[in-house]
Design an enzyme around this catalytic site. Structure first.
Site, PDB file in Angstrom:
ATOM      1  N   SER A  13       0.816  -1.214   0.000  1.00  0.00           N
ATOM      2  CA  SER A  13       0.000   0.000   0.000  1.00  0.00           C
ATOM      3  C   SER A  13       0.850   1.265   0.000  1.00  0.00           C
ATOM      4  CB  SER A  13      -0.934   0.002   1.212  1.00  0.00           C
ATOM      5  OG  SER A  13      -0.208  -0.140   2.413  1.00  0.00           O
ATOM      6  N   HIS A  22       1.196   4.597   6.970  1.00  0.00           N
ATOM      7  CA  HIS A  22       0.808   5.231   5.715  1.00  0.00           C
ATOM      8  C   HIS A  22       1.130   6.727   5.747  1.00  0.00           C
ATOM      9  CE1 HIS A  22      -1.592   1.474   5.750  1.00  0.00           C
ATOM     10  NE2 HIS A  22      -1.176   1.458   4.501  1.00  0.00           N
ATOM     11  N   ASP A  75      -1.802   5.688  11.914  1.00  0.00           N
ATOM     12  CA  ASP A  75      -1.372   4.293  12.039  1.00  0.00           C
ATOM     13  C   ASP A  75       0.139   4.138  12.074  1.00  0.00           C
ATOM     14  OD1 ASP A  75      -0.639   4.766   9.424  1.00  0.00           O
ATOM     15  OD2 ASP A  75      -1.982   3.270   8.548  1.00  0.00           O
TER      16      ASP A  75
END
Length: 594
Positions: free
Chosen positions: A447, A572, A569
């Protein structure tokens, strides 16, 4: 005589409680992410062996006395011992989430229901919930999978053992049968485990973890505690203590050194742990053992008696007080959480577990409704709230101080408009570099690659970025083969994987062997607030030394103390973080092009 009288002559073994204490403290240390307890998850394996030994020992004693096993009495005793405390914890967690995060409570409804019926481990398996690589907020009841395995054993094993005793009354033959079951289970773990992939299936499975319980059960058949006595020779006593001491030392070394991602752990490593645990238990069960007296000292015995309470309460305290699981706790925060854990455990043991075990649920509820209950409850409630407030204040104060000491100001720098950064109050980013062409460069990632794809395509026109949410290193080979088949694989390849879980070095070496003909390979270290972060980065650096065409891009070092580059988090990237990440990659690629 009724089925309960057998309990009155069962000998108390304080050394066993000492081993319980060591096991639960190892698990707690593991969940606090202490570096010296990276193998603390092995404490659960030790508990499995202990359960197998103690329960089988108790059943055999009952058979010895009555030539029968009173199944219903056994199951009721187990439920009265285990279920009330767990239900109390689940109610506490549910009430806490109703007040603080009701949406999260709804998402965990399956976890709650499966835990109550002691099938949580299979629920996690069927829903592909990882114990190791789970991302996002950890479940406050994610540790109950192990209790499900034990309760499944308590339900089935007495029936199996009753049949086995009737058809194989000789101890030697019975031990062989149990050893065969243990061998089948251990082999199932070794065969079903796939190196380089998430081991959660074999870690959670009753079928793949039962061997530890069976080993304890086999020990109880061959070494029943109620047949042991103090009348042994000094030589035998010394030999027992030496063997037990060596076994205990091995267990402590394993807790210190074992890595949860080691392939050897799932290929008979847990079996080795179980055998060593059984050897230690056999010594601690011997009343003449000096090691048993040592581990049975009052502090360890006290903790051991409350080990079940500590186990069920410690993880909700850790996860509810830090729901994101991203912050590294300081010593004061850890101490506060430990204090709360012990308070809840003491209350659970004193007011729920022991009274219900001795007098039953109804009698204890009547006592709780009396006036004696309210004063301790009020004191406890205010103490708990105060500790939560103090811990929350410490967390916020630490964060504010950290941000005030080193604020993060990330500015995009282009070749036409370079801005000088004041290093006293801003973060440095890599120096601006001339526009670099991206033809022949391929980025394979997760990601994070998706996060920075547009920035990389702007900075490196012609670059190929292949990112996918949740991708792990074990999937990189198939991605490379697919890109190669489509003629999209460049001769300079950036591999940015490791955010979603660890991998073994042999799989990474195989991947790099397949890329020996390429001009340059870049391995990007990871920054993820999970316990596999260091494992990933160490593996990347170790393997790199063996390949001259491989270079490390140290994102972990480049992003140190730059918390504002990340979203909550801790993984990211914000828009500024994406610019910074891309600049780090471009700088290293440009160095080699130049």
């Amino acid at each position: 005589m009724n089925g309960k009288n057998n309990l009155t002559i069962k000998r108390y073994m304080p050394g066993i409680d000492g081993l319980r204490a060591i096991s639960v403290l190892a698990v707690i240390a593991y969940h606090f992410d202490f570096k010296w307890a990276q193998g603390g998850l092995l404490g659960v394996g030790i508990f499995f062996v202990l359960s197998g030994y103690l329960i089988t020992d108790q059943i055999l004693l009952e058979w010895k006395m009555h030539k029968n096993i009173f199944l219903w009495n056994f199951w009721i005793r187990r439920l009265r011992r285990l279920l009330p405390a767990m239900i109390s914890m689940l109610m506490f967690v549910a009430l806490w989430l109703i007040v603080t995060d009701p949406t999260r409570l709804l998402s965990l409804s399956g976890d709650f229901i499966s835990s109550v019926f002691y099938v949580n481990n299979w629920y996690l398996i069927f829903h592909n919930v990882s114990y190791f690589d789970s991302f996002g907020p950890p479940s406050p009841i994610g540790h109950l999978w192990s209790l499900s395995i034990e309760e499944q054993f308590y339900l089935v094993w007495p029936v199996v053992l009753l049949l086995a005793i009737r058809f194989a009354p000789r101890r030697g033959r019975l031990m062989v049968y149990i050893a065969v079951l243990a061998s089948i289970s251990a082999t199932a773990m070794a065969v079903m485990y796939e190196p380089g992939t998430d081991p959660s299936r074999v870690y959670y499975g009753t079928d793949t973890r039962a061997f530890a319980i069976f080993i304890g059960a086999a020990l109880a058949v061959g070494w029943p505690s109620w047949k042991l006595n103090r009348r042994i020779s000094p030589t035998a006593r010394t030999l027992l203590d030496c063997v037990g001491g060596l076994g205990l030392l091995i267990l402590l070394i394993l807790i210190y050194r074992t890595n949860e991602y080691d392939d050897s752990l799932y290929r008979f490593g847990f079996l080795y742990l179980s055998i060593i645990s059984a050897i230690v238990i056999s010594v601690l069960a011997q009343p003449a053992s000096r090691l048993a007296k040592l581990l049975g000292c009052k502090p360890l015995a006290w903790i051991g008696k409350r080990s079940y309470s500590l186990y069920i309460w410690h993880y909700p305290v850790i996860t509810l007080m830090h729901p994101t699981g991203n912050e590294r706790l300081n010593i004061l925060q850890i101490m506060i959480q430990l204090i709360i854990t012990f308070i809840l455990s003491i209350l659970s043991y004193t007011w729920i577990e022991e009274p219900i075990r001795k007098v039953g649920v109804k009698a204890q509820l009547r006592f709780i409704r009396s006036h004696h209950w309210f004063k301790p409850a009020i004191i406890f409630t205010f103490t708990l709230l105060a500790l939560f407030r103090v811990e929350s204040w410490i967390t916020n104060e630490t964060k504010v101080r950290s941000e005030s000491v080193q604020p993060v100001i990330v500015q995009e720098v282009t070749s036409n408009n370079q801005q000088e950064l004041n290093t006293d109050n801003t973060e440095e980013i890599p120096a601006p570099v001339p526009m670099v062409k991206g033809e022949g460069i391929t980025v394979i990632g997760d990601s994070l690659a998706l996060n920075v794809a547009s920035v990389l395509e702007e900075k490196l026109p012609g670059i190929v970025v292949d990112g996918k949410v949740g991708r792990q290193m074990s999937q990189a080979q198939s991605v490379i083969e697919d890109l190669r088949a489509k003629d999209k694989l460049g001769d300079r390849i950036v591999i940015a994987l490791g955010t979603n879980g660890a991998f073994n070095q042999s799989s990474l070496s195989s991947l790099l062997d397949s890329l020996q003909g390429e001009k340059k390979i870049y391995l990007v270290t990871t920054r993820v607030p999970k316990n596999w972060q260091n494992t990933v980065n160490e593996a990347l650096k170790d393997v790199t030394r063996e390949y001259p065409n491989v270079k490390i891009i140290d994102w972990y070092a480049a992003s140190e103390n730059k918390n504002d580059l990340f979203y909550h988090d801790g993984v990211h990237l914000t828009p500024e973080g994406a610019q910074f990440y891309a600049s780090v990659l471009v700088e290293h690629i440009q160095e080699d092009q130049g």
